[in-house]
Design an enzyme around this catalytic site. Structure first.
Site, PDB file in Angstrom:
ATOM      1  N   ASP A 226       0.818  -1.212   0.000  1.00 63.17           N
ATOM      2  CA  ASP A 226       0.000   0.000   0.000  1.00 63.17           C
ATOM      3  C   ASP A 226       0.854   1.266   0.000  1.00 63.17           C
ATOM      4  O   ASP A 226       1.893   1.336   0.659  1.00 63.17           O
ATOM      5  CB  ASP A 226      -0.882  -0.033   1.258  1.00 63.17           C
ATOM      6  N   GLU A 297       1.529  -0.097  -4.940  1.00 66.88           N
ATOM      7  CA  GLU A 297       0.558   0.946  -5.274  1.00 66.88           C
ATOM      8  C   GLU A 297       1.220   2.308  -5.133  1.00 66.88           C
ATOM      9  O   GLU A 297       1.679   2.671  -4.050  1.00 66.88           O
ATOM     10  CB  GLU A 297      -0.646   0.875  -4.328  1.00 66.88           C
TER      11      GLU A 297
END
Length: 582
Positions: A226, A297
């Protein structure tokens, strides 16, 4: 002059192609499997509390198997006070009780593995919850946790205490919060309850690698990492310059140009270390194992995104998520813009690396909202025909759209922090609304009439069960496209993209000697009829329909004269000269 007969030359060419194909390394699972993202709060509620859970996901394993999904990626399920709905983690090694127990996770893992489906978890290395034991001890300045987080002294202007810099949070306002115990500011690029970890401290890297080991030992197949672009910041803590984007408040993240807080050189080093750890774990495994996968990401520039692949001496992620079809295009985009975006990824991608294509996730408005349901099948055709891995967001396979969620129902921190005037722009709640399974109470997501977010009010007429019974639906088109990912031409064939007009986009995949797939999409607003014979690499003027959008006038397996292809507005069709086994 070469006097070799033409037939012999053709045979030699075929033998060369065959020899190349036979020695080419087989593709790995993460290259061929469709990865399906599950936002666990919203997929299936098994106990009637209005919140999705692990048992609910397990209940739907057969559904995902029937779709042809090869891997599921589950958004955070770790112990959390839920200030950011699971991305604020209080214990990286524990399951949040809202979602179930560790035993529930093990059953989920075994169930999906028995069906041949890999399990990927979110890994959130940028920050922890402020309720994490590490932060609690860091606040108290207890060794070795004192500098596990980014602590910086205050600045004083005319005797008034101010933050170390003007840095902003992605959740609005200053990225710095004062702590009375430490008499310092701590950095949080997101929610104040999400203090940033300090990767300049080698002990932090070691701790997070042990978190990876914990889940790998439990049989997890990989991780989606993330918000990697904020992992490391410039440690001079200089003010960032204005972006001069018009209309933004000084508290909005876009008000500044993030030259000191995004995609810093140290960030890439952190990613390289995580990847090296995964590779070493796989190499040293004492039992048979598959590749331990890592995707990253980063909402970054294309050049910065490509750096997450790695360099000549270090492997980065297997791929950084490709958000071009998520953030840059919508139903107004013309064919040549689609073409230029797609070309740009392949042109920038380092040699020997693997692409991926994403059209939706839990952070961005749903694909069917951005493109419209009438164009969704066509966008899926583009996504599935392009070389690379497909990542799908739950509900996109049935064309779910964002519901309208009122200010009084908003729970997402960026939406709340933006205020009543702007919450519709910044709230992520609509794309996180519950899955529409059927026309029963709460769309079959829960037996509870009240769910953590409202279900879309059209669920009585628009749901999976209704589509399953229909001869042609978003669901049936999606299932057919999933099967393409096992076809050699789609896996290894060459790519050409054409935009013969502003409304027509053609994606061509070709594999020697004679295998052709064409995706033809009308992105425009008017009926189109056109001749494609000049685009083809093979002499056939008639191709069969492999898949067609719901609004297409063609039927599966129908023979089409490519000299006269006809498409309604937003419709699409996949044509081929191959017969795909049922």
């Amino acid at each position: 002059m070469n006097r070799t007969p033409a037939g012999v030359l053709a045979l030699l060419a075929l033998l060369t192609v065959a020899q190349h194909a036979s020695t080419e390394a087989p593709l790995d699972w993460w290259q061929t499997d469709v990865i399906y993202q599950i936002y666990p709060r919203s997929f299936k509620d098994s106990n009637g509390d209005g919140i999705g859970d692990l048992k609910g996901i397990t209940e739907k394993a057969d559904y995902l198997k029937s779709l042809g999904i090869g891997a599921i990626w589950i958004s955070p399920i770790f112990k959390s006070p839920m200030a950011d709905f699971g991305y604020d983690i209080a214990d990286f090694r524990a399951i949040e009780p809202i979602f179930g127990t560790m035993e529930d996770f093990k059953i989920l893992r075994d169930t999906f593995h028995e069906k041949g489906i890999k399990v990927i978890l979110d890994f959130v290395p940028n920050h922890s919850s402020d309720e994490h034991e590490w932060f609690q001890k860091s606040v108290q300045n207890i060794a070795p946790y004192s500098d596990y987080y980014v602590w910086v002294d205050a600045k004083y202007v005319n005797g008034t205490r101010t933050p170390p810099s003007n840095w902003l949070s992605y959740f609005e306002g200053s990225a710095w919060t004062w702590n009375e115990n430490r008499q310092k500011y701590y950095l949080h690029q997101y929610h104040p309850k999400q203090p940033d970890l300090n990767y300049r401290n080698p002990a932090v890297m070691k701790e997070m690698q042990e978190v990876l080991r914990f889940w790998l030992d439990l049989g997890v197949d990989g991780f989606r990492v993330d918000t990697v672009f904020t992992l490391v910041e410039d440690d001079r803590y200089l003010d960032e310059p204005r972006s001069f984007i018009p209309g933004l408040e000084p508290t909005n993240i876009g008000y500044l140009d993030h030259i000191y807080t995004k995609d810093q050189p140290g960030t890439y080093d952190v990613i390289y270390q995580f990847r090296a750890f995964l590779d070493e774990y796989q190499k040293n495994s004492t039992k048979p194992t598959t590749t331990k996968f890592m995707a990253t990401e980063a909402y970054s520039t294309l050049d910065d995104t490509m750096r997450y692949y790695g360099n000549a001496t270090n492997n980065g992620s297997h791929f950084p998520f490709n958000f071009l079809l998520t953030t840059e295009v919508d139903r107004q985009s013309e064919a040549d813009f689609f073409k230029s975006l797609i070309d740009s990824w392949y042109e920038k991608m380092p040699a020997g690396r693997w692409a991926n294509w994403v059209i939706g996730n839990h952070d961005r408005p749903r694909a069917a909202t951005r493109f419209g349901r009438d164009m969704l099948d066509s966008v899926h055709m583009i996504q599935f025909l392009l070389p690379g891995t497909v990542i799908s967001y739950m509900g996109d396979e049935i064309g779910m759209q964002n519901p309208y969620i009122r200010w009084s129902e908003t729970v997402d921190p960026p939406g709340i922090n933006s205020g009543k005037r702007l919450f519709l722009i910044y709230s992520r709640d609509p794309q996180r609304a519950p899955f529409l399974w059927d026309d029963s109470v709460s769309a079959g997501f829960s037996t509870n009439r009240t769910t953590w977010l409202p279900v879309h009010p059209n669920y009585w007429d628009f749901n999976f069960e209704k589509q399953k019974k229909s001869a042609k639906s978003h669901h049936s088109v999606y299932k057919r496209l999933v099967r393409l990912k096992s076809v050699p031409t789609i896996q290894r064939g060459s790519l050409k993209i054409y935009a013969p007009s502003k409304n027509i986009l053609v994606v061509e995949r070709f594999l020697e000697p004679n295998s052709l797939f064409l995706g033809v999409v009308n992105v425009g607003s008017f009926y189109e009829a056109f001749d494609m014979t000049k685009l083809l690499r093979v002499p056939e003027i008639k191709l069969s329909v492999y898949a067609s959008s719901m609004n297409s006038e063609y039927s599966d397996n129908e023979v089409v004269d490519v000299a006269a292809v006809k498409l309604r507005p937003k419709a699409g069709v996949v044509l081929t000269n191959q017969k795909i086994p049922s």
